[in-house]
Design a protein around this motif. Sequence first.
Motif: not given
Length: 133
Positions: A27-53
């Motif tokens: 679902x995150x990849x799908x959102x990036x495809x729709x919302x970020x003009x630079x897709x697929x030249x993106x990095x997607x991080x799972x920040x659920x348990x991280x301290x910061x973006x």
Amino acid sequence: MREYTVQYLNAKGKVELYSFEAENIEEAVSIAQNDVGEYPNVEIYDDTDAEGSNRGVLLFKNGEQKTIHRIEDIMLTKHNGSDNLQYTADGKAYEWDGGFLIDKENQLHHTHIFEDDEEMEIVIPYENGCHKI
């Protein structure tokens, strides 16, 4: 829901971050495809348990989903001058003797390098006896 961050370079070469919630990486990849003009030249991080973006686990980079590596069953046996670290990485058993970095907080550090050159650090208390985490 999990917290994800998309990181990319905009048209002016500036790093942009875009954080959002999604059920899973698909679902995150799908959102990036729709919302970020630079897709697929993106990095997607799972920040659920991280301290910061973009401080979490990198799951997607430039059009390819990354392998999620796991280190489990960590055990340190420490005896006077004889240290042994055992663990499994992606289901394969590893064992190392001696030559470890010990920090000021008395924590042992060991870096495991996976076959795809991704690195993951193991940190475990450095005390006499046998310790599992």
